[in-house]
Each structure stands twice: as structure tokens, then as C-alpha cells.
Design an enzyme around this catalytic site. Structure first.
Site, mmCIF file in Angstrom:
data_model
loop_
_atom_site.group_PDB
_atom_site.id
_atom_site.type_symbol
_atom_site.label_atom_id
_atom_site.label_comp_id
_atom_site.label_asym_id
_atom_site.label_seq_id
_atom_site.Cartn_x
_atom_site.Cartn_y
_atom_site.Cartn_z
ATOM 1 N N CYS A 190 0.555 -50.279 42.217
ATOM 2 C CA CYS A 190 1.166 -50.016 43.526
ATOM 3 C C CYS A 190 0.192 -49.804 44.685
ATOM 4 C CB CYS A 190 1.974 -48.989 43.541
ATOM 5 S SG CYS A 190 1.428 -47.350 42.959
ATOM 6 N N ASN B 14 9.219 -51.833 48.617
ATOM 7 C CA ASN B 14 8.672 -51.238 47.272
ATOM 8 C C ASN B 14 7.923 -52.623 46.517
ATOM 9 O OD1 ASN B 14 8.053 -49.870 45.006
ATOM 10 N ND2 ASN B 14 10.136 -49.217 44.594
ATOM 11 N N HIS C 94 3.161 -42.887 44.065
ATOM 12 C CA HIS C 94 3.375 -44.254 44.262
ATOM 13 C C HIS C 94 3.101 -44.853 45.783
ATOM 14 C CE1 HIS C 94 5.425 -48.050 43.315
ATOM 15 N NE2 HIS C 94 6.423 -47.869 44.348
#
Length: 344
Positions: A117, A299, A279
Site C-alpha cells: 500500500c 483505497n 495502511h
């Protein structure tokens, strides 16, 4: 006493779902769906601003990868946004509408079964800003491969990394192009597919300096494009909004708890569950929903997760650290040209 029993029951359901319960077997798709629905129902009893639901993959199949213990030590120096006059910031803002000729802002990437990520959201912001700041909305899709496989300072590849070093790598070494998994787009398409089981974790790919055979370049160095500046943004709501409003989306990190995996709509606020990890995501705007201020975020768990790959999260409270570690940069359109005398 009743609240304690409720939390214990929720904990038991979550542990069974993720395979952390004692002797819990690999769940069948139908069993996993039932547990996901049950888990979401329990969360919805606790939430006020958002709705939980069942996403396309079991909760345990989604990967994160920010190294929380290194956020402070790897944070870049703060950038100073110089404004000629005070900016009148709107109540709501969406970078997709502000720069409609930059389609990458609407793209939802998928990191698959890899804790990338930190790399994939950085490459996404680099791509957006390359288009936004070019004279003719030039498109160049920065891939994740170089950051993931070649940036030793960034971290441990699929096992986690840091935001700041990824942006420094863009400035010092450049980043090559790349498209989604199995796309054959760019120098290095994303090499990793989604997880097939809760215990899957893809190995970090090896760094290679040649592009895929079907691409129009062979040498990676003839494909890379560079950043001119890399910096962090102060932990201040107004400063973050000004940065997005003037220069485009930014990268952010936050602490992910178990309930976030079940997000479907509304403005997310953590209500229950254990800490999973850190994240990284892309912030592309802000707004207000039913009196609750939020950041609009993309995301990297695919379009089937959340609200078509997007989510909203509480704004102005540094909720879960979302405003503490903002990173971004500005593109350099001349360095590649100077290296290879190449006309864009």
C-alpha cells in the site's frame, strides 16, 4: 457486564473469521460469507456514521503494509506552500471533478496479496500530479514495481514499507511506468494478484532493469520519470486541504483496525476491533455528510471493496493518525529529457 460479554462475543467471531482461533480450519466460501455478514451486523450495531457490509473478498484477504514503528524516522521535511493570497477553500472538494482531464485520479488500484500500500498509493499520487501539473494534461502511469522491488531504503517490499523514502526515490532515481496486474501496460505491470487464502503473502519481486518484452522500451532508465520535490504536509486540516486544492491528491497513512475491512459506505470512524497494521491510501478531497466532516480517499483493495474502491474517514481529528503522515511531491518534466535528449 453486558458490554463486556458483547465485546467478547465480537472478538470470538473476528478470531474465527481470520483464522486466529484455536484450531480453526480454512473456511469454505459459504461459511466465510456467513461470518462476514454476522461480523458486519455486529459492527452496524455500534456505528453511527458509517455502514459495514460484506466485500468481495473475506476480510482476512486484504493486505496493508505501512511500518508504523518507522513513521517518525522516515518522515520527510515539511514543504512550505507559498500562496500569493488566502485561498477560499470550498466546503467540499473532489479532485476528480477539479481535473477531469486526468483520468488517473478516478483509478482504483489493487495491491493484491502484497503489503505494498505504501508503494501503490505513492505511485497513484505521482501519476495524478504528473497530469495535473503538465501543460497539456500529459498522461504517464507510474508503476509500483520499482518502489516495491528496487528501493532498498523504502522497507521490505511486500512485507511493508514507509512513505517518505518512496517519494525520495522518485526524486533521486525515478520511477518507471506500469499498469494493473496482467494488463501488459507500461514497463512493469503490477506483478501480484489477489490472495487465494488468508495465509497467502506474495514474495517481493526481484529488481530488474529491463522492461517487459511487449513494451516499446527495453531499458528501464529510458522509461523512468522523476520528481522534482518530495515533502510532507503539516498535521493541520487547513494546510492539507490547501495542498490538495492547489496541487492535487496526497498520500496518507493511518492505523487500520479490524472493523475497517468491513466498510461499505458513510464516514468511517473506528468503533471496534484489534489493531491490524498501518495502511497507506490516497486522499483526493473532502466534504461533509449529515453534519460529519470527512476526507474522501481512494483505497488500493480494488473497485469491489468499500464504495467502489473509495471510502470516507473522519476529518479534522487526526483520527487513527490520518493527518499525521501526509506525503507528496511535484514532478520534474525536464530531468529525463536532459538525460536522453528526449522530446515529450
Amino acid at each position: 457486564m453486558i458490554r463486556t460479554l458483547l465485546l467478547l462475543a465480537l472478538c470470538h467471531a473476528a478470531l474465527c473469521q481470520t483464522g486466529m482461533g484455536i484450531g480453526s480450519p480454512l473456511l469454505s466460501p459459504s461459511s466465510s460469507a456467513q461470518l462476514s455478514n454476522s461480523f458486519a451486523s455486529k459492527i452496524n450495531n455500534l456505528t453511527k456514521t458509517w455502514t459495514a457490509g460484506r466485500n468481495s473478498l473475506p476480510d482476512a484477504f486484504y493486505r496493508s503494509g505501512v511500518r508504523l514503528d518507522q513513521l517518525e524516522s522516515t518522515r520527510l521535511a515539511t514543504g512550505i506552500l507559498v500562496l500569493k493570497s488566502k485561498v477560499q477553500l470550498p466546503e467540499s472538494f473532489d479532485a476528480r471533478k477539479q481535473w477531469p482531464n486526468c483520468p488517473s485520479i478516478r483509478e482504483i488500484r489493487n495491491q493484491g496479496c502484497c503489503g505494498s500500500c505504501w508503494a501503490i498509493s505513492a505511485a497513484s499520487v505521482m501519476t495524478d500530479r504528473w497530469c495535473i501539473h503538465s501543460e497539456n494534461n500529459t498522461q504517464f502511469s507510474f508503476g509500483t514495481f520499482d518502489l516495491l522491488a528496487c528501493c532498498e531504503e523504502c522497507g521490505e517490499g511486500c512485507h511493508g514499507g514507509s512513505l517518505g523514502p518512496a517519494w525520495t526515490y522518485w526524486v533521486e532515481h525515478g520511477v518507471s511506468s506500469g499498469g494493473p496486474h496482467n494488463s501488459r501496460i507500461g514497463c512493469h505491470p503490477y506483478p501480484i494478484d489477489v490472495c487465494r487464502s488468508r495465509d497467502d503473502m506474495a514474495p517481493t519481486p526481484k529488481c530488474v532493469r529491463t522492461c517487459q518484452a511487449t513494451y516499446n522500451q527495453t531499458d528501464v532508465m529510458r522509461d523512468v520519470r522523476f520528481g522534482r520535490e518530495a515533502y510532507s504536509v503539516p498535521m493541520d486540516e487547513t494546510r492539507i486541504k490547501e495542498e490538495i486544492f492547489m496541487n492535487g491528491p496526497v498520500q496518507a497513512s493511518f492505523k487500520v483496525y479490524k472493523d475497517f475491512h468491513a466498510y461499505k459506505s458513510g464516514v468511517y470512524r473506528h468503533v471496534w476491533g484489534p489493531l491490524v497494521t498501518g495502511h497507506a491510501i490516497k486522499i483526493l478531497g473532502w466534504g461533509v455528510e449529515k453534519g460529519t466532516k470527512y476526507w474522501l480517499c481512494a483505497n488500493s483493495w480494488g473497485e469491489d471493496w468499500g464504495s467502489n474502491g473509495l471510502f470516507k474517514i473522519i476529518r479534522g481529528e487526526n483520527h487513527l493518525g490520518i493527518e499525521r503522515d501526509i506525503h507528496t511531491g511535484l514532478p520534474d518534466y525536464h530531468k529525463h529529457e536532459e538525460m536522453f535528449n528526449f522530446d515529450y
